[in-house]
Design a protein around this motif. Structure first.
Motif, PDB file in Angstrom:
ATOM      1  N   ASP A  36       0.754  -1.184  -0.018  1.00 28.78           N
ATOM      2  CA  ASP A  36      -0.087  -0.061   0.010  1.00 28.78           C
ATOM      3  C   ASP A  36       0.911   1.180  -0.160  1.00 28.78           C
ATOM      4  O   ASP A  36       1.461   1.470   0.978  1.00 28.78           O
ATOM      5  CB  ASP A  36      -1.163  -0.034   1.164  1.00 28.78           C
ATOM      6  CG  ASP A  36      -1.905   1.104   1.253  1.00 28.78           C
ATOM      7  OD1 ASP A  36      -1.701   1.984   0.341  1.00 28.78           O
ATOM      8  OD2 ASP A  36      -2.802   1.111   2.249  1.00 28.78           O
ATOM      9  N   ARG A  37       0.931   2.019  -1.009  1.00 33.85           N
ATOM     10  CA  ARG A  37       1.665   3.094  -1.153  1.00 33.85           C
ATOM     11  C   ARG A  37       1.757   4.302  -0.073  1.00 33.85           C
ATOM     12  O   ARG A  37       2.420   4.891   0.329  1.00 33.85           O
ATOM     13  CB  ARG A  37       1.424   4.038  -2.393  1.00 33.85           C
ATOM     14  CG  ARG A  37       1.726   3.138  -3.740  1.00 33.85           C
ATOM     15  CD  ARG A  37       3.217   2.872  -3.614  1.00 33.85           C
ATOM     16  NE  ARG A  37       3.969   3.984  -3.816  1.00 33.85           N
ATOM     17  CZ  ARG A  37       5.383   3.708  -3.830  1.00 33.85           C
ATOM     18  NH1 ARG A  37       5.915   2.536  -3.831  1.00 33.85           N
ATOM     19  NH2 ARG A  37       6.238   4.735  -3.518  1.00 33.85           N
ATOM     20  N   ALA A  38       0.561   4.173   0.672  1.00 39.35           N
ATOM     21  CA  ALA A  38       0.474   5.144   1.998  1.00 39.35           C
ATOM     22  C   ALA A  38       1.348   4.775   3.128  1.00 39.35           C
ATOM     23  O   ALA A  38       1.668   5.588   3.640  1.00 39.35           O
ATOM     24  CB  ALA A  38      -1.101   4.981   2.405  1.00 39.35           C
ATOM     25  N   LEU A  39       1.667   3.416   3.043  1.00 36.35           N
ATOM     26  CA  LEU A  39       2.657   2.957   3.962  1.00 36.35           C
ATOM     27  C   LEU A  39       4.224   3.254   3.595  1.00 36.35           C
ATOM     28  O   LEU A  39       5.025   3.312   4.746  1.00 36.35           O
ATOM     29  CB  LEU A  39       2.472   1.343   4.217  1.00 36.35           C
ATOM     30  CG  LEU A  39       1.115   1.105   4.815  1.00 36.35           C
ATOM     31  CD1 LEU A  39       0.977  -0.407   4.945  1.00 36.35           C
ATOM     32  CD2 LEU A  39       0.674   1.822   6.092  1.00 36.35           C
ATOM     33  N   VAL A  40       4.304   3.634   2.365  1.00 36.15           N
ATOM     34  CA  VAL A  40       5.851   3.594   1.877  1.00 36.15           C
ATOM     35  C   VAL A  40       6.767   4.747   2.633  1.00 36.15           C
ATOM     36  O   VAL A  40       7.477   4.754   2.939  1.00 36.15           O
ATOM     37  CB  VAL A  40       5.791   3.558   0.352  1.00 36.15           C
ATOM     38  CG1 VAL A  40       7.336   3.812  -0.107  1.00 36.15           C
ATOM     39  CG2 VAL A  40       5.279   2.244  -0.097  1.00 36.15           C
ATOM     40  N   PRO A  41       6.112   6.011   2.381  1.00 33.42           N
ATOM     41  CA  PRO A  41       7.088   7.084   2.872  1.00 33.42           C
ATOM     42  C   PRO A  41       7.402   6.757   4.238  1.00 33.42           C
ATOM     43  O   PRO A  41       8.711   7.175   4.655  1.00 33.42           O
ATOM     44  CB  PRO A  41       5.784   8.153   2.863  1.00 33.42           C
ATOM     45  CG  PRO A  41       5.002   7.872   1.791  1.00 33.42           C
ATOM     46  CD  PRO A  41       4.790   6.271   1.854  1.00 33.42           C
ATOM     47  N   ALA A  42       6.379   6.368   5.281  1.00 35.96           N
ATOM     48  CA  ALA A  42       7.309   6.133   6.689  1.00 35.96           C
ATOM     49  C   ALA A  42       8.297   5.151   6.634  1.00 35.96           C
ATOM     50  O   ALA A  42       9.234   5.348   7.754  1.00 35.96           O
ATOM     51  CB  ALA A  42       5.912   5.877   7.678  1.00 35.96           C
TER      52      ALA A  42
END
Length: 286
Positions: A259-265
């Motif tokens: 899930d790309r929402a988890l990638v930055p962190a």
């Protein structure tokens, strides 16, 4: 790091740059050297920030009597000299004759040894260069020409000695067992020394640490970095194996579906890991 130290570091980097391009076999060494210098420079900057210069006309304030304990540091910054030093350390007494010192260096297979007094206090360091100067004077007692007489006058005078105490370089550059590895590495780099005697608070020899040992302590193996990244991913993700990790010369490449929402962190946390040079994001959207 002061402006003078910055200029000195830049000069040293230029002087150690090869005259021809690095070969593919030398590139890993180049990368390791760059990471080593980065770690040393970071340690010097941190030390400068922690110890601000006193204002003009004022004395440097004394530290508080009971300072709060420092929070535990992450490895490898938390490593101390005692964790990587060699024990016991080879040494020679000040009255050891020149030839016996040469035999001691050959026997121990080192380029320099600490010189100690009767109470094991380090009073200097005698090195191969000191012995070479002595051998040169023995082979040719007179140096020809005014430049030859004046060049490195102190070394020329010292080379007439016959014992470790008269041939050694002093005062010695030493480190304490509780000193941080990064600070000891900065000391070794600044003094251009391959080996540093380790002394207790009374100046007595307790060990010796080499530049190679400091380098290994500052720069972790890629396998160790990969293990830490995978452990971090397990903490951030419900399905840790959805992301694969590869590390080469400190560069972390992350692949898989997530899930790309988890990638930055996740990427930010990986970048904060010690010795990670860069992070390559090849994660596809799930």
């Amino acid at each position: 790091m002061s402006d003078f130290e910055q200029r000195s570091a830049e000069k040293e980097a230029r002087s150690t740059t090869p005259g021809r391009p690095w070969t593919p076999r030398q590139e890993p060494h180049q990368d390791a050297l760059r990471r080593y210098l980065t770690a040393v420079a970071a340690a010097a900057s941190a030390r400068s920030a922690e110890e601000p210069e006193p204002a003009a006309g004022r004395e440097k304030p004394e530290p508080p009597a009971a300072a709060a304990p420092e929070p535990p540091a992450r490895e490898p910054a938390g490593l101390r000299v005692r964790d990587v030093m060699q024990v016991p350390a080879a040494s020679v007494p000040g009255d050891m004759p020149f030839l016996d010192v040469a035999h001691a260096l050959a026997r121990e297979q080192v380029s320099a040894v600490p010189v100690v007094d009767a109470d094991d206090h380090v009073i200097g360091v005698v090195s191969e260069s000191d012995l070479l100067a002595k051998a040169a004077v023995m082979a040719e007692p007179r140096r020809h020409g005014p430049v030859g007489r004046l060049w490195q006058h102190r070394l020329y005078d010292k080379s007439h000695g016959d014992t470790a105490a008269t041939l050694m370089t002093f005062p010695p550059v030493t480190v304490h067992p509780a000193e941080r590895v990064a600070d000891a590495a900065w000391t070794a780099a600044h003094a251009r020394l391959k080996r540093l005697p380790v002394t207790d608070h009374r100046g007595r020899l307790v060990g010796v640490v080499s530049r190679s040992e400091l380098l290994r302590a500052l720069i972790r193996d890629d396998t160790e970095i990969q293990t830490e990244v995978e452990s971090l991913a397990a903490q951030h993700l419900l399905v840790p194996h959805s992301v694969q990790v590869a590390v080469e010369n400190g560069v972390v490449t992350m692949t898989g579906r997530l899930d790309r929402a988890l990638v930055p962190a996740l990427l930010a946390a990986v970048r904060d890991i010690d010795d990670v040079v860069a992070v390559v994001d090849e994660i596809e959207a799930a």
